[in-house]
Motif scaffolding. Structure first.
Motif, PDB file in Angstrom:
ATOM      1  N   GLY A 147       0.809  -1.203   0.000  1.00 31.84           N
ATOM      2  CA  GLY A 147       0.000   0.000   0.000  1.00 31.84           C
ATOM      3  C   GLY A 147       0.841   1.250   0.000  1.00 31.84           C
ATOM      4  N   TYR A 148       0.400   2.218   0.790  1.00 30.66           N
ATOM      5  CA  TYR A 148       1.025   3.528   0.720  1.00 30.66           C
ATOM      6  C   TYR A 148       2.083   3.757   1.791  1.00 30.66           C
ATOM      7  N   ALA A 207      -7.516  17.661  -0.508  1.00 26.55           N
ATOM      8  CA  ALA A 207      -7.350  16.407  -1.243  1.00 26.55           C
ATOM      9  C   ALA A 207      -6.668  15.328  -0.411  1.00 26.55           C
ATOM     10  N   PHE A 208      -6.038  15.700   0.690  1.00 27.67           N
ATOM     11  CA  PHE A 208      -5.361  14.694   1.518  1.00 27.67           C
ATOM     12  C   PHE A 208      -6.383  13.698   2.062  1.00 27.67           C
ATOM     13  N   GLN A 209      -6.055  12.424   1.912  1.00 27.16           N
ATOM     14  CA  GLN A 209      -6.957  11.379   2.396  1.00 27.16           C
ATOM     15  C   GLN A 209      -6.246  10.359   3.286  1.00 27.16           C
ATOM     16  N   TYR A 210      -4.941  10.272   3.148  1.00 26.54           N
ATOM     17  CA  TYR A 210      -4.169   9.297   3.911  1.00 26.54           C
ATOM     18  C   TYR A 210      -3.287  10.053   4.894  1.00 26.54           C
ATOM     19  N   TYR A 232      -1.290   4.904  10.768  1.00 34.03           N
ATOM     20  CA  TYR A 232      -1.802   5.457   9.522  1.00 34.03           C
ATOM     21  C   TYR A 232      -3.312   5.286   9.489  1.00 34.03           C
ATOM     22  N   THR A 233      -3.975   6.262   8.940  1.00 35.41           N
ATOM     23  CA  THR A 233      -5.433   6.212   8.828  1.00 35.41           C
ATOM     24  C   THR A 233      -5.847   6.715   7.458  1.00 35.41           C
ATOM     25  N   TYR A 234      -7.011   6.250   7.052  1.00 29.83           N
ATOM     26  CA  TYR A 234      -7.578   6.698   5.787  1.00 29.83           C
ATOM     27  C   TYR A 234      -8.843   7.472   6.085  1.00 29.83           C
ATOM     28  N   SER A 235      -8.947   8.661   5.534  1.00 31.67           N
ATOM     29  CA  SER A 235     -10.115   9.518   5.652  1.00 31.67           C
ATOM     30  C   SER A 235     -10.375   9.852   7.126  1.00 31.67           C
ATOM     31  N   SER A 236     -11.596  10.132   7.479  1.00 30.38           N
ATOM     32  CA  SER A 236     -11.893  10.557   8.849  1.00 30.38           C
ATOM     33  C   SER A 236     -12.091   9.368   9.769  1.00 30.38           C
ATOM     34  N   GLY A 237     -11.983   9.645  11.092  1.00 22.77           N
ATOM     35  CA  GLY A 237     -12.248   8.600  12.058  1.00 22.77           C
ATOM     36  C   GLY A 237     -11.098   8.418  13.021  1.00 22.77           C
ATOM     37  N   MET A 280       0.981  13.268   5.268  1.00 24.42           N
ATOM     38  CA  MET A 280      -0.279  12.995   4.583  1.00 24.42           C
ATOM     39  C   MET A 280      -0.087  12.964   3.073  1.00 24.42           C
ATOM     40  N   SER A 281      -1.048  12.342   2.423  1.00 22.42           N
ATOM     41  CA  SER A 281      -0.976  12.149   0.986  1.00 22.42           C
ATOM     42  C   SER A 281      -2.392  12.167   0.416  1.00 22.42           C
ATOM     43  N   PRO A 282      -2.546  12.666  -0.800  1.00 21.83           N
ATOM     44  CA  PRO A 282      -3.893  12.699  -1.378  1.00 21.83           C
ATOM     45  C   PRO A 282      -4.379  11.364  -1.919  1.00 21.83           C
ATOM     46  N   TYR A 283      -3.446  10.463  -2.200  1.00 17.41           N
ATOM     47  CA  TYR A 283      -3.865   9.200  -2.783  1.00 17.41           C
ATOM     48  C   TYR A 283      -2.844   8.145  -2.472  1.00 17.41           C
TER      49      TYR A 283
END
Lengths: 116, 113
Positions: free
Chosen positions: A102-103, B29-32, B49-54, B91-94
């Motif tokens: 993944g990333y 645009a950051f999501q990660y 590491y997390t993706y989006s909100s939460g 953080m990263s957008p994708y």
């Protein structure tokens, strides 16, 4: 797992000479490797991104002829600082990413370069 | 304005305290979102590491993301002297193997006995 090594950990060189820094992914294949530079008490500044077998992509303001990057295999990338000057003294850190992971980027321990 | 803002500290807390570390960002645009720990003269180590909100919890560490406020946090419970380090948000957008991370400047944390 996901161990990245760098060699050397510390190097001193004279102004005008070239220095090569190696970055190795020890237990995974790194399709992409990144090179960063870090100044004291500052964050990491991305210098370039390299994909195995292709030319590196340099960030704006980074001299590609001065910082030569080679990513010859899936486990090894090298950064050569050519004709080093005292202003090139810094902490250089590589990171590696595998497509299957993944990333996440896994960072090496860094190389401290001092140019006298 | 920097894309990612992070208070450089230093932040000094007594052992056992709850630590709150934060970053704000401007790029929607950051999501990660990631948190790294970096000891002096060492490379950064991925903590969370997390993706989006939460929220995401791992042992003594909890990461929170509030995309509506463009604000992320890392909480450390029962802080230990060994937690003394610089904490970097990134953080990263994708995703994708070539996606680049944007880092904050790092917050230096010192946990005292």
């Amino acid at each position: 797992g996901a161990v990245v090594s760098q060699h050397p950990s510390w190097v001193i060189c004279k102004s005008g000479t070239s220095v090569k820094i190696e970055c190795r992914s020890l237990d995974f294949q790194a399709t992409t490797m990144f090179w960063y530079r870090q100044f004291p008490k500052k964050s990491l500044m991305l210098m370039a991104t390299s994909n195995e077998g292709s030319k590196a992509t340099y960030e704006q303001g980074v001299e590609k002829d001065k910082f030569l990057i080679n990513h010859a295999s899936l486990t090894l990338s090298t950064l050569t600082v050519t004709s080093a000057h005292p202003e090139d003294s810094s902490f250089y850190i590589c990171s590696a990413r595998a497509g299957g992971r993944g990333y996440e980027q896994y960072f090496g321990p860094g190389t401290r370069l001092t140019v006298t | 304005q920097k894309e990612v803002e992070q208070d450089p500290g230093p932040l000094s807390v007594p052992e056992g305290a709850i630590v709150s570390l934060n970053c704000t960002y401007s790029n929607s645009a950051f999501q990660y979102f990631m948190w790294y720990r970096q000891y002096s003269r060492k490379g950064p180590e991925l903590l969370m590491y997390t993706y989006s909100s939460g929220n995401k919890e791992d042992g003594r560490f909890t990461a929170q993301v509030d995309k509506s406020s463009k604000y992320i946090s890392l909480f450390i419970r029962d802080s230990q002297p060994s937690d003394s380090a610089t904490y970097l948000c990134a953080m990263s957008p994708y995703t994708g193997t070539a996606s680049k991370l944007t880092f904050g400047t790092g917050t230096r944390l010192q946990v005292t006995l």
